[in-house]
Structure formats: structure tokens, C-alpha cells
Scaffold this active site. Structure first.
Site, mmCIF file in Angstrom:
data_model
loop_
_atom_site.group_PDB
_atom_site.id
_atom_site.type_symbol
_atom_site.label_atom_id
_atom_site.label_comp_id
_atom_site.label_asym_id
_atom_site.label_seq_id
_atom_site.Cartn_x
_atom_site.Cartn_y
_atom_site.Cartn_z
ATOM 1 N N LYS A 112 0.852 -1.197 0.000
ATOM 2 C CA LYS A 112 0.000 0.000 0.000
ATOM 3 C C LYS A 112 0.875 1.229 0.000
ATOM 4 O O LYS A 112 1.976 1.214 0.549
ATOM 5 C CB LYS A 112 -0.911 0.023 1.236
ATOM 6 C CG LYS A 112 -2.133 0.908 1.093
ATOM 7 C CD LYS A 112 -3.226 0.241 0.276
ATOM 8 C CE LYS A 112 -4.432 1.123 0.097
ATOM 9 N NZ LYS A 112 -5.578 0.350 -0.418
ATOM 10 N N ASP A 152 -6.599 4.234 -5.051
ATOM 11 C CA ASP A 152 -7.324 4.166 -3.772
ATOM 12 C C ASP A 152 -7.954 5.550 -3.586
ATOM 13 O O ASP A 152 -8.186 6.261 -4.582
ATOM 14 C CB ASP A 152 -6.365 3.772 -2.636
ATOM 15 C CG ASP A 152 -7.096 3.423 -1.343
ATOM 16 O OD1 ASP A 152 -7.709 2.345 -1.276
ATOM 17 O OD2 ASP A 152 -7.085 4.230 -0.393
ATOM 18 N N SER A 354 -7.802 -6.024 -10.652
ATOM 19 C CA SER A 354 -6.424 -5.528 -10.825
ATOM 20 C C SER A 354 -5.515 -6.702 -11.190
ATOM 21 O O SER A 354 -4.616 -6.567 -12.032
ATOM 22 C CB SER A 354 -5.918 -4.875 -9.539
ATOM 23 O OG SER A 354 -6.223 -3.498 -9.517
HETATM 24 P P1 NAD Z 1 -12.718 7.745 -3.856
HETATM 25 O O1 NAD Z 1 -11.664 8.758 -3.702
HETATM 26 O O2 NAD Z 1 -13.171 7.406 -5.212
HETATM 27 O O3 NAD Z 1 -14.013 8.175 -3.008
HETATM 28 C C1 NAD Z 1 -13.959 8.452 -1.649
HETATM 29 C C2 NAD Z 1 -15.307 8.998 -1.226
HETATM 30 O O4 NAD Z 1 -15.327 9.096 0.196
HETATM 31 C C3 NAD Z 1 -15.606 10.375 -1.771
HETATM 32 O O5 NAD Z 1 -16.971 10.442 -2.144
HETATM 33 C C4 NAD Z 1 -15.357 11.299 -0.586
HETATM 34 O O6 NAD Z 1 -16.147 12.467 -0.632
HETATM 35 C C5 NAD Z 1 -15.817 10.408 0.537
HETATM 36 N N1 NAD Z 1 -15.236 10.782 1.826
HETATM 37 C C6 NAD Z 1 -13.992 11.202 2.106
HETATM 38 N N2 NAD Z 1 -13.889 11.481 3.409
HETATM 39 C C7 NAD Z 1 -15.094 11.216 3.954
HETATM 40 C C8 NAD Z 1 -15.625 11.304 5.268
HETATM 41 N N3 NAD Z 1 -14.858 11.707 6.281
HETATM 42 N N4 NAD Z 1 -16.911 10.923 5.457
HETATM 43 C C9 NAD Z 1 -17.672 10.491 4.433
HETATM 44 N N5 NAD Z 1 -17.225 10.406 3.175
HETATM 45 C C10 NAD Z 1 -15.965 10.766 2.953
HETATM 46 O O7 NAD Z 1 -12.185 6.474 -3.063
HETATM 47 P P2 NAD Z 1 -12.605 4.947 -3.279
HETATM 48 O O8 NAD Z 1 -11.626 4.346 -4.202
HETATM 49 O O9 NAD Z 1 -14.068 4.847 -3.519
HETATM 50 O O10 NAD Z 1 -12.249 4.360 -1.827
HETATM 51 C C11 NAD Z 1 -13.208 4.360 -0.768
HETATM 52 C C12 NAD Z 1 -12.884 3.223 0.161
HETATM 53 O O11 NAD Z 1 -12.889 2.007 -0.574
HETATM 54 C C13 NAD Z 1 -11.504 3.305 0.828
HETATM 55 O O12 NAD Z 1 -11.549 2.755 2.111
HETATM 56 C C14 NAD Z 1 -10.665 2.430 -0.072
HETATM 57 O O13 NAD Z 1 -9.502 1.937 0.577
HETATM 58 C C15 NAD Z 1 -11.659 1.338 -0.372
HETATM 59 N N6 NAD Z 1 -11.335 0.533 -1.544
HETATM 60 C C16 NAD Z 1 -11.231 1.088 -2.771
HETATM 61 C C17 NAD Z 1 -10.888 0.282 -3.837
HETATM 62 C C18 NAD Z 1 -10.783 0.811 -5.243
HETATM 63 O O14 NAD Z 1 -10.575 0.001 -6.153
HETATM 64 N N7 NAD Z 1 -10.946 2.095 -5.487
HETATM 65 C C19 NAD Z 1 -10.675 -1.084 -3.659
HETATM 66 C C20 NAD Z 1 -10.832 -1.616 -2.386
HETATM 67 C C21 NAD Z 1 -11.153 -0.797 -1.343
#
Ligand code: NAD
Length: 420
Positions: A112, A152, A354
Site C-alpha cells: 500500500k 485508492d 487488478s
Molecule cells: P474515492 O476517492 O473514489 O471516493 C472516496 C469517497 O469518500 C468520496 O466520495 C469522498 O467524498 C468520501 N469521503 C472522504 N472522506 C469522507 C468522510 N470523512 N466521510 C464520508 N465520506 C468521505 O475512493 P474509493 O476508491 O471509492 O475508496 C473508498 C474506500 O474504498 C476506501 O476505504 C478504499 O480503501 C476502499 N477501496 C477502494 C478500492 C478501489 O478500487 N478504489 C478497492 C478496495 C477498497
């Protein structure tokens, strides 16, 4: 069995994942040195990234890359750009990645990365220079056979494209397999953008089936409206569910009759969620306590803790985010009979596609979206079934069972390599 209800709850994700390892390892009765190895990353790199800003000044950003354990294969895991990134968070996320890859049977260990920055305050040029600078700083530490990053929180396909280009130029060889989640034209995979949410929805459908429920009319609240949350909301709507609440970093909206999702998408792209109407506005905290069938935390860690777990009313919690539930909260949710689909299973669709992207890059042979989705669905369903069966066998929760599957697998690899 190890429990933590009498301990002072830690919100440090690194300590949380260590506790989760202890709970699962207690069932497996492994020697303490095995858990000692698993409870720390093998390598962690700290980098300093000077970036020329548009106003002529230079700002220096701090970033990290953590590699947990390379017994199974190269590291794999996203890069987070967020102002609250810490080295302990990155370490924890790399460890969760190892266990996630184990649950879905990928030939990877966990990695990570993170940079302390709010990318929303940068211009496009500044963001590109930061992304390329971070890649330059970690380039010797990673590689298609060493450690393969991905998107992420607050990182995108475009950022992956810049990073792939920087790595390829530094090495003098076009290297699409160094990073996943790229734009399609640079070797990205069809289906990768939706993969995390799609995988999450497959696990939700399996959980609904287990509870004898149909998706039709099931009510949903989603916290976080980015790649994982927004697409999960769309896919669940397509399954007949009723999305009643969503939120982003600015707060949430709730309509007991179901939100008009087209209006929500439009506001997210061109305005603010709160413009949906003042009477619908709720806080991120309130969203977690709504009386819904399915709660999807899809933002950041530590949102369900011992302080609010007793108020959670959802029947199913599908952890699209990494680490949204603390160990103390887990105990409370279990007592309440809430079915928690743990992060390392619920959001494993992202790393699974991925992996498909990396395989396609190495083979230089690209698959149809249909093929990607078919393979993803199969893997998510079989992983859910394996976790469910082990949890039932040991009368434990899905998180502990998921950790057990992965820890057993990594231990086998370490034994086979002669490390332990
Ligand atoms: P992203 O950047 O696309 O979206 C994040 C979202 O969370 C945004 O809408 C933002 O406004 C919101 N956010 C940020 N801070 C916040 C808060 N304090 N309260 C409420 N909402 C808040 O990110 P993502 O890729 O969707 O990732 C979100 C989660 O999913 C993370 O925990 C990430 O590790 C996990 N994740 C993502 C992936 C991926 O492929 N993108 C894979 C596995 C896990």
C-alpha cells in the site's frame, strides 16, 4: 478466543489489524513466531517529494509505500492521496491487502502507498507533478514482479497513467504491468473501474440469499460516494434495491421513500449533495445509524466504533471501505446479530480485477468485459461460500474466518519457502 471488550479501544489501524490477526490466529493455533512475522510489514519506505507549484514556490510532500509479506508473491495495493494519511495507516492497509488477496486466492502479498496531501487543493499540473514525483521516489522499490500499485482514495485512472509513464521512462521499457487501474488505452482492464463495487454487490447478494431476503426493495445507505460507494449505489439500484441515503465528505442526504438517484449523480458531479433539499440533509454519523437493510461504508476507517455500534440498525454491513469497523464494534455487531461482510472479502473485487489487468498486461492479450465479470463473479461467490463455511464450522464471524483462510495460506507459503 481473544476478545477486546474490556480494553481501551484503539483507533490506530495498525493496532487494529494486529488485533484481528490475533483473533484469527487463536483459532489456527499457530506458533507465536508466525503471528509475530504477520503483525509487521516486511519493508516500509518513506519518501520526500518536492513539487513545483503553479505560483513558482516548491512544496515538499511526504509519502510512503509499505510491503507486508512477500511469501505468496509480489505486493499489491493502492495508493492513497489524503491529508490524513499516516505511516501506520499505510502499514495497516498493506496488511489488509495481504489478507484480502488470500481470501480471494490471488498470487499476491499486500502492499500500500500513501501521500499526505489533499489533491482537491492542487491544480491538474501540480497533481501530475506530485504523482510523477511519488513514482520516481518509489520506482526502485516496486515493479511488476515486486509490488504493483493501484488506485485508492482520491487517486484515479489518470494518475495511474502518469505513474506508469514515469516508471516506463525511468526504466526505458514500456511497463504496463507495474500498476493497475490504468486508462484502457494504456492497458487498463475492462471492468476495473466498477470492480470494487461489483465485487461488493456480489457479496451483498450472497448475504441476502443467506438471510432469505430478495434484493428487491431492500433499503440501502451508502457512506462515501466515490469509486466504491457511488458505483455500489448504482449497481444495487439495478438489482432492485432502494437507496435511501448517501454521503460524501461534505455530509449526507436521506429520503425514507428512496432517493432520486439521477438527481443525486447530477448533484455530485455539478453541485453539492446538500442541494437535494434542506429537509433531506443528515450527517455522516446519522447515516450509519439509519434503519436500513444494507449499510455500505465506502469512505474511510474507524467509522463504526464502540460508541455507535449499538445504534447501528442495518441487517447487513458490507464493508466496501477498508477498516470501517473497529474490533470492539465488531463484538457489539455480532451480539446484535448483524451480518458483517468484512472489508477483506467485500471489497476484494477491486484487487481481483487488478490481478486480471496485470495478467492481461503480462500476456499482452486483452479480455472482453463479459469475460472479466464472469471470472469476478465466480471468484467472489466461491470466496464468500468458503468464508461462510469456515465461519459456521468454527461458530465465528465472517471477518475471523476470512483472516483464518489467509493466515493459513501465508503460513503454508512461509513453511514451503523454509522461512519458518
Ligand atoms: P474515492 O476517492 O473514489 O471516493 C472516496 C469517497 O469518500 C468520496 O466520495 C469522498 O467524498 C468520501 N469521503 C472522504 N472522506 C469522507 C468522510 N470523512 N466521510 C464520508 N465520506 C468521505 O475512493 P474509493 O476508491 O471509492 O475508496 C473508498 C474506500 O474504498 C476506501 O476505504 C478504499 O480503501 C476502499 N477501496 C477502494 C478500492 C478501489 O478500487 N478504489 C478497492 C478496495 C477498497
Amino acid at each position: 478466543m481473544t476478545t477486546f471488550s474490556n480494553e481501551v479501544e484503539s483507533l490506530n489501524p495498525f493496532e487494529i489489524v494486529q488485533k484481528q490477526i490475533d483473533v484469527a490466529a487463536a483459532y489456527l493455533k499457530l506458533p507465536a513466531y508466525v503471528t509475530d512475522i504477520l503483525k509487521k510489514p516486511k519493508r516500509v519506505l518513506t519518501v520526500s517529494i518536492p513539487v513545483k507549484m503553479d505560483d513558482g514556490t516548491t512544496r515538499v510532500f511526504e509519502g510512503y509505500r509499505s510491503q507486508h509479506n512477500d511469501a505468496i508473491g509480489p505486493g499489491k495495493g493502492g495508493i492513497r492521496f489524503h491529508p490524513d494519511v499516516t505511516i501506520d495507516e499505510v502499514k495497516a492497509l498493506s496488511m489488509w491487502m495481504s489478507f484480502k488477496c488470500g481470501v480471494v486466492g490471488l498470487p499476491y502479498s499486500g502492499g500500500k502507498g500513501g501521500v499526505i496531501v489533499d489533491p482537491r487543493t492542487l491544480s491538474k499540473g501540480e497533481l501530475e507533478r506530485l504523482s510523477r514525483g511519488y513514482m520516481e521516489a518509489i520506482a526502485d522499490f516496486i515493479g511488476p514482479d515486486k509490488d504493483i500499485p493501484a488506485p485508492d482514495v482520491y487517486t484515479t485512472a489518470q494518475i495511474m497513467g502518469w505513474m506508469m509513464d514515469t516508471y516506463s521512462r525511468l526504466k526505458g521499457v514500456n511497463t504496463p504491468g507495474v500498476i493497475t487501474g490504468k486508462p484502457l488505452i494504456l492497458g487498463g482492464s475492462l471492468g476495473r473501474n466498477e470492480a470494487t463495487a461489483q465485487g461488493c454487490v456480489y457479496t451483498i447478494l450472497a448475504a441476502l440469499k443467506e438471510l432469505g431476503r430478495s434484493p428487491s426493495g431492500a433499503t440501502v445507505a451508502v457512506q462515501g460516494f466515490g469509486n466504491a460507494g457511488r458505483i455500489a449505489a448504482r449497481l444495487l439500484t439495478e438489482q432492485g434495491c432502494k437507496v435511501v441515503a448517501v454521503s460524501d465528505s461534505s455530509g449526507g442526504i436521506y429520503d425514507t421513500n428512496g432517493l432520486d438517484m439521477n438527481k443525486v449523480y447530477d448533484l455530485k458531479d455539478n453541485g453539492k449533495l446538500a442541494q437535494y433539499g434542506a429537509q433531506y440533509v443528515i450527517s455522516n454519523g446519522d447515516l450509519l445509524e439509519l434503519d436500513v437493510d444494507i449499510l455500505v461504508p465506502a469512505a474511510l476507517e474507524n467509522v463504526i466504533t464502540r460508541h455507535n455500534a449499538a445504534n447501528v440498525k442495518a441487517k447487513i454491513i458490507a464493508e466496501a471501505a477498508n477498516g470501517p469497523t473497529t474490533p470492539d464494534a465488531d463484538i457489539i455487531l455480532k451480539e446484535k446479530g448483524i451480518l458483517v461482510i468484512p472489508d477483506i472479502l467485500a471489497n476484494a473485487g477491486g484487487v481481483t480485477v487488478s490481478y486480471f489487468e496485470w495478467v492481461q498486461n503480462l500476456a499482452n492479450f486483452y479480455w472482453s468485459e463479459e469475460e472479466v465479470l464472469e471470472k469476478l463473479e465466480k471468484r467472489m461467490h466461491s470466496s464468500y461460500d468458503a468464508v461462510r463455511a469456515l465461519a459456521s464450522e468454527h461458530d465465528t464471524d465472517l471477518r475471523t474466518a476470512a483472516f483464518m483462510i489467509s493466515i493459513k495460506r501465508i503460513n503454508e507459503a512461509m513453511v514451503a519457502r523454509g522461512w519458518v
